[in-house]
Design a protein around this motif. Structure first.
Motif, PDB file in Angstrom:
ATOM      1  N   ALA A 190       0.774   1.224  10.134  1.00  0.00           N
ATOM      2  CA  ALA A 190       0.689   2.605   9.646  1.00  0.00           C
ATOM      3  C   ALA A 190      -0.762   3.090   9.630  1.00  0.00           C
ATOM      4  CB  ALA A 190       1.296   2.697   8.251  1.00  0.00           C
ATOM      5  N   ARG A 191      -1.680   2.230   9.218  1.00  0.00           N
ATOM      6  CA  ARG A 191      -3.098   2.618   9.189  1.00  0.00           C
ATOM      7  C   ARG A 191      -3.636   2.877  10.595  1.00  0.00           C
ATOM      8  NH1 ARG A 191      -3.281  -1.767   5.665  1.00  0.00           N
ATOM      9  NH2 ARG A 191      -4.446  -2.987   7.209  1.00  0.00           N
ATOM     10  N   LEU A 192      -3.160   2.098  11.564  1.00  0.00           N
ATOM     11  CA  LEU A 192      -3.607   2.297  12.944  1.00  0.00           C
ATOM     12  C   LEU A 192      -3.207   3.669  13.477  1.00  0.00           C
ATOM     13  CD1 LEU A 192      -2.925  -1.226  14.518  1.00  0.00           C
ATOM     14  CD2 LEU A 192      -5.151  -0.192  14.014  1.00  0.00           C
ATOM     15  N   TYR A 193      -2.157   4.254  12.903  1.00  0.00           N
ATOM     16  CA  TYR A 193      -1.742   5.609  13.272  1.00  0.00           C
ATOM     17  C   TYR A 193      -2.465   6.667  12.431  1.00  0.00           C
ATOM     18  CZ  TYR A 193       2.117   4.093  16.289  1.00  0.00           C
ATOM     19  OH  TYR A 193       2.861   3.557  17.314  1.00  0.00           O
ATOM     20  N   LYS A 194      -3.517   6.222  11.722  1.00  0.00           N
ATOM     21  CA  LYS A 194      -4.372   7.129  10.935  1.00  0.00           C
ATOM     22  C   LYS A 194      -3.669   7.751   9.738  1.00  0.00           C
ATOM     23  CE  LYS A 194      -7.491   6.429  14.098  1.00  0.00           C
ATOM     24  NZ  LYS A 194      -8.598   5.476  13.855  1.00  0.00           N
ATOM     25  N   ASN A 195      -2.685   7.039   9.194  1.00  0.00           N
ATOM     26  CA  ASN A 195      -2.025   7.516   7.976  1.00  0.00           C
ATOM     27  C   ASN A 195      -2.837   7.074   6.760  1.00  0.00           C
ATOM     28  OD1 ASN A 195       0.586   8.678   9.039  1.00  0.00           O
ATOM     29  ND2 ASN A 195       0.704   6.628   9.914  1.00  0.00           N
ATOM     30  N   PRO A 196      -3.141   7.970   5.834  1.00  0.00           N
ATOM     31  CA  PRO A 196      -4.031   7.655   4.708  1.00  0.00           C
ATOM     32  C   PRO A 196      -3.410   6.695   3.692  1.00  0.00           C
ATOM     33  CG  PRO A 196      -3.866  10.031   5.070  1.00  0.00           C
ATOM     34  CD  PRO A 196      -2.779   9.394   5.873  1.00  0.00           C
ATOM     35  N   VAL A 197      -4.242   5.822   3.134  1.00  0.00           N
ATOM     36  CA  VAL A 197      -3.838   4.911   2.056  1.00  0.00           C
ATOM     37  C   VAL A 197      -4.185   5.569   0.726  1.00  0.00           C
ATOM     38  CG1 VAL A 197      -4.167   2.646   0.990  1.00  0.00           C
ATOM     39  CG2 VAL A 197      -4.188   2.870   3.498  1.00  0.00           C
ATOM     40  N   LEU A 198      -3.170   5.776  -0.109  1.00  0.00           N
ATOM     41  CA  LEU A 198      -3.373   6.418  -1.407  1.00  0.00           C
ATOM     42  C   LEU A 198      -3.570   5.402  -2.527  1.00  0.00           C
ATOM     43  CD1 LEU A 198      -0.584   9.176  -1.232  1.00  0.00           C
ATOM     44  CD2 LEU A 198      -2.905   9.233  -0.290  1.00  0.00           C
ATOM     45  N   MET A 199      -2.992   4.208  -2.373  1.00  0.00           N
ATOM     46  CA  MET A 199      -3.088   3.187  -3.422  1.00  0.00           C
ATOM     47  C   MET A 199      -2.825   1.824  -2.821  1.00  0.00           C
ATOM     48  SD  MET A 199      -0.955   2.912  -7.037  1.00  0.00           S
ATOM     49  CE  MET A 199       0.475   2.070  -6.330  1.00  0.00           C
ATOM     50  N   ASP A 200      -3.484   0.808  -3.371  1.00  0.00           N
ATOM     51  CA  ASP A 200      -3.301  -0.568  -2.939  1.00  0.00           C
ATOM     52  C   ASP A 200      -3.011  -1.415  -4.174  1.00  0.00           C
ATOM     53  OD1 ASP A 200      -3.707  -3.283  -2.073  1.00  0.00           O
ATOM     54  OD2 ASP A 200      -4.883  -2.529  -0.384  1.00  0.00           O
ATOM     55  N   SER A 201      -1.917  -2.152  -4.158  1.00  0.00           N
ATOM     56  CA  SER A 201      -1.544  -2.944  -5.341  1.00  0.00           C
ATOM     57  C   SER A 201      -2.596  -3.989  -5.690  1.00  0.00           C
ATOM     58  CB  SER A 201      -0.185  -3.620  -5.124  1.00  0.00           C
ATOM     59  OG  SER A 201      -0.239  -4.560  -4.060  1.00  0.00           O
ATOM     60  N   GLN A 206       0.841  -1.191   0.000  1.00  0.00           N
ATOM     61  CA  GLN A 206       0.000   0.000   0.000  1.00  0.00           C
ATOM     62  C   GLN A 206       0.879   1.245   0.000  1.00  0.00           C
ATOM     63  OE1 GLN A 206      -2.631  -0.560   3.417  1.00  0.00           O
ATOM     64  NE2 GLN A 206      -4.264  -1.283   2.055  1.00  0.00           N
ATOM     65  N   LEU A 207       0.474   2.217  -0.802  1.00  0.00           N
ATOM     66  CA  LEU A 207       1.133   3.519  -0.789  1.00  0.00           C
ATOM     67  C   LEU A 207       0.442   4.341   0.293  1.00  0.00           C
ATOM     68  CD1 LEU A 207       3.069   5.650  -1.945  1.00  0.00           C
ATOM     69  CD2 LEU A 207       1.316   6.173  -3.672  1.00  0.00           C
ATOM     70  N   ILE A 208       1.175   4.647   1.347  1.00  0.00           N
ATOM     71  CA  ILE A 208       0.610   5.316   2.514  1.00  0.00           C
ATOM     72  C   ILE A 208       1.331   6.634   2.756  1.00  0.00           C
ATOM     73  CG2 ILE A 208       0.234   5.105   5.011  1.00  0.00           C
ATOM     74  CD1 ILE A 208      -0.015   2.115   4.657  1.00  0.00           C
ATOM     75  N   SER A 209       0.550   7.688   2.985  1.00  0.00           N
ATOM     76  CA  SER A 209       1.144   9.003   3.201  1.00  0.00           C
ATOM     77  C   SER A 209       1.178   9.355   4.682  1.00  0.00           C
ATOM     78  CB  SER A 209       0.350  10.075   2.438  1.00  0.00           C
ATOM     79  OG  SER A 209      -0.958  10.204   2.972  1.00  0.00           O
ATOM     80  N   ASN A 210       2.031  10.288   5.016  1.00  0.00           N
ATOM     81  CA  ASN A 210       2.151  10.782   6.378  1.00  0.00           C
ATOM     82  C   ASN A 210       0.943  11.670   6.691  1.00  0.00           C
ATOM     83  OD1 ASN A 210       2.843  12.245   8.711  1.00  0.00           O
ATOM     84  ND2 ASN A 210       5.016  12.234   8.200  1.00  0.00           N
ATOM     85  N   ARG A 211       0.202  11.316   7.728  1.00  0.00           N
ATOM     86  CA  ARG A 211      -1.025  12.058   8.045  1.00  0.00           C
ATOM     87  C   ARG A 211      -0.733  13.529   8.355  1.00  0.00           C
ATOM     88  NH1 ARG A 211      -1.806  12.614  13.583  1.00  0.00           N
ATOM     89  NH2 ARG A 211      -0.323  11.480  14.902  1.00  0.00           N
ATOM     90  N   THR A 255       6.173   7.087  11.106  1.00  0.00           N
ATOM     91  CA  THR A 255       5.607   7.442  12.406  1.00  0.00           C
ATOM     92  C   THR A 255       6.387   8.571  13.083  1.00  0.00           C
ATOM     93  OG1 THR A 255       6.878   5.660  13.476  1.00  0.00           O
ATOM     94  CG2 THR A 255       4.631   5.150  12.771  1.00  0.00           C
ATOM     95  N   ASN A 256       7.665   8.726  12.716  1.00  0.00           N
ATOM     96  CA  ASN A 256       8.483   9.809  13.281  1.00  0.00           C
ATOM     97  C   ASN A 256       8.432  11.082  12.439  1.00  0.00           C
ATOM     98  OD1 ASN A 256       9.251   8.172  15.384  1.00  0.00           O
ATOM     99  ND2 ASN A 256      11.249   7.642  14.510  1.00  0.00           N
ATOM    100  N   ASN A 257       7.558  11.076  11.442  1.00  0.00           N
ATOM    101  CA  ASN A 257       7.373  12.258  10.585  1.00  0.00           C
ATOM    102  C   ASN A 257       8.646  12.618   9.813  1.00  0.00           C
ATOM    103  OD1 ASN A 257       5.798  14.352   9.493  1.00  0.00           O
ATOM    104  ND2 ASN A 257       6.488  15.816  11.044  1.00  0.00           N
ATOM    105  N   GLU A 258       9.379  11.585   9.358  1.00  0.00           N
ATOM    106  CA  GLU A 258      10.623  11.804   8.607  1.00  0.00           C
ATOM    107  C   GLU A 258      10.461  11.524   7.117  1.00  0.00           C
ATOM    108  OE1 GLU A 258      14.120  10.662  11.674  1.00  0.00           O
ATOM    109  OE2 GLU A 258      12.781   8.996  11.151  1.00  0.00           O
ATOM    110  N   MET A 259       9.273  11.097   6.701  1.00  0.00           N
ATOM    111  CA  MET A 259       9.037  10.760   5.302  1.00  0.00           C
ATOM    112  C   MET A 259       7.609  11.151   4.947  1.00  0.00           C
ATOM    113  SD  MET A 259      10.838   9.538   2.786  1.00  0.00           S
ATOM    114  CE  MET A 259      12.201   9.003   3.824  1.00  0.00           C
ATOM    115  N   ASP A 260       7.408  11.587   3.696  1.00  0.00           N
ATOM    116  CA  ASP A 260       6.076  12.047   3.275  1.00  0.00           C
ATOM    117  C   ASP A 260       5.146  10.884   2.933  1.00  0.00           C
ATOM    118  OD1 ASP A 260       6.669  14.884   3.384  1.00  0.00           O
ATOM    119  OD2 ASP A 260       7.945  14.544   1.637  1.00  0.00           O
ATOM    120  N   ALA A 261       5.701   9.848   2.312  1.00  0.00           N
ATOM    121  CA  ALA A 261       4.880   8.697   1.915  1.00  0.00           C
ATOM    122  C   ALA A 261       5.799   7.508   1.669  1.00  0.00           C
ATOM    123  CB  ALA A 261       4.071   9.015   0.658  1.00  0.00           C
ATOM    124  N   MET A 262       5.211   6.333   1.571  1.00  0.00           N
ATOM    125  CA  MET A 262       6.018   5.128   1.350  1.00  0.00           C
ATOM    126  C   MET A 262       5.156   3.953   0.920  1.00  0.00           C
ATOM    127  SD  MET A 262       6.940   4.303   5.334  1.00  0.00           S
ATOM    128  CE  MET A 262       7.928   5.787   5.342  1.00  0.00           C
TER     129      MET A 262
END
Length: 307
Positions: free
Chosen positions: A204-215, A125-130, A187-194
Motif C-alpha cells: 500500500a505504501r508503494l502506491y503512495k497511500n499515506p500512513v495515518l497510524m502505526d501500532s 498500519q492505518l493507511i488511507s486512500n491517496r 488500490t481499486n479506490n473502493e475504500m477510504d482507509a484500512m
C-alpha cells in the motif's frame, strides 16, 4: 484366418481385463488409502497460517527442514482471512494458528480456551486512500475504514477514532476479513482507509497511500500463536508442540542472521508478492517463542468488554 485372429484378440483382451483389479477392489483400495490419509492427518500437528509477515518463521521452518520430521509431522493450513483461520481452530480441524490477542480472547470468551505459546512481531498500519486526500485521522469522519470484527484491527480502528476525538459512529467500520482483498479494495479506490499488516502495508505504501497510524508507535503488541487448550492438554501434542517451537526458534534465528531477502523464494511462494515489495519490506527482528505481555491481554479484554 480372419476369424481366428479375432478370436485370439478377444481372448487376449479378456485375459488382460481379468488381470486388472475389479471396480470393487479399486473402491476398497481407495477407501483404505483415504482412511490412512485421514488418520495421518489427524495425528499430525496442524497449524493455521496467513499471508502475513508474522507467519514467515513458520514458512521458513517448513520449507527449509527446521522441523524435526522424524518426531513430528507438522502441516500448514493456509487462510487469507483471520476469522476463517480462527474458525478452523474452534472446530478442532487445526491445533494451533497465528492470530492476535483480541481474536484469542474473543474465542476464549465464546468457549474455546486457548493457550498463547508465542508472541509475534505482528503490527498494523492505518493507511488511507491517496485519492481520498486523507492525511490525518480526524479527517476520517463519514469515511469507510476496513477491518475485521473482534480483532486487533477493530480495536486499533477505535483507538484511532478516540485519539482524534471522533465519535465512533462517525466512522464507518467495514468488515473485510481477507487481507489481500482489503489491499485490493484500497488500490481499486473502493475504500477510504484500512488497517493492514505486513506485507500488505508495504504494498500500500508503494502506491503512495499515506500512513495515518502505526501500532508500533502506540506500544501495542497483539500478535500471537495460539493453540487450543484441549490440544495442549494431551501429552503427545505437548511433545509435538516442543518440536514446533524448536523449529520456529531456529527459523527466527536464521531470518535474523540472513535477512528477509535471503528467503525471497519462500516469500514469493507464500505471499505472492513481487521483488519490489520484498525489497521494500521493513527490517524485522523475530523473537523466540515467549508469552505475550500481560498489558496487551488486559488492553484486549478491556476493549472486548465494551463491545
Amino acid at each position: 484366418m480372419r476369424h481366428i485372429i479375432l478370436i485370439v484378440s478377444a481372448v487376449a483382451i479378456a485375459a488382460m481385463t481379468g488381470c486388472g483389479p475389479s471396480y470393487d477392489e479399486v473402491k476398497k483400495q481407495s477407501q483404505a488409502e483415504w482412511r490412512q490419509q485421514r488418520k495421518a492427518d489427524s495425528l499430525a500437528l496442524k497449524i493455521g497460517v496467513m499471508p502475513t509477515l508474522d507467519c514467515l518463521p513458520i514458512y521458513v521452518a517448513k520449507e527449509h527442514g527446521m522441523f524435526d520430521t522424524t518426531k513430528t509431522d507438522i502441516r500448514l493450513r493456509q487462510f487469507n482471512s483471520q476469522i476463517d483461520c480462527d474458525a478452523a481452530l474452534v472446530k478442532g480441524s487445526i491445533e494451533g494458528c497465528v492470530t492476535d490477542i483480541v481474536r484469542g480472547q474473543h474465542m476464549s470468551r465464546k468457549g474455546t480456551a486457548v493457550e498463547y505459546v508465542a508472541a509475534t512481531d505482528a503490527h498494523w498500519q492505518l493507511i488511507s486512500n491517496r485519492l481520498a486526500r486523507i492525511r490525518r485521522i480526524n479527517q476520517l469522519g463519514d469515511k469507510m475504514v476496513a477491518m475485521a470484527r473482534f480483532s486487533a484491527t477493530a480495536l486499533l480502528a477505535d483507538y484511532a477514532t478516540d485519539s482524534a476525538k471522533l465519535k465512533r459512529e462517525e466512522v464507518f467500520k467495514i468488515q473485510i476479513n481477507d487481507v489481500n482483498l482489503r489491499l485490493q479494495m484500497l488500490t481499486n479506490n473502493e475504500m477510504d482507509a484500512m488497517l493492514l499488516p505486513e506485507p500488505q502495508a508495504t504494498a500500500a505504501r508503494l502506491y503512495k497511500n499515506p500512513v495515518l497510524m502505526d501500532s508500533r508507535d502506540k506500544d501495542m503488541r497483539f500478535g500471537v500463536i495460539a493453540f487450543r487448550k484441549k490440544s495442549t492438554a494431551d501429552e503427545r501434542r505437548r511433545q509435538q508442540l516442543k518440536v514446533f517451537i524448536n523449529g520456529y526458534n531456529a527459523a527466527c534465528d536464521s531470518i535474523n542472521k540472513n535477512g528477509l531477502k535471503h528467503y525471497a523464494t519462500t516469500i514469493r511462494k507464500y505471499y505472492k508478492i513481487d521483488d519490489k515489495t520484498i525489497n521494500a519490506l521493513p527490517k524485522t527482528k523475530y523473537e523466540h517463542a515467549k508469552a505475550p505481555r500481560g498489558k496487551d491481554i488486559e488492553t484486549a479484554d478491556k476493549w472486548l468488554r465494551n463491545e
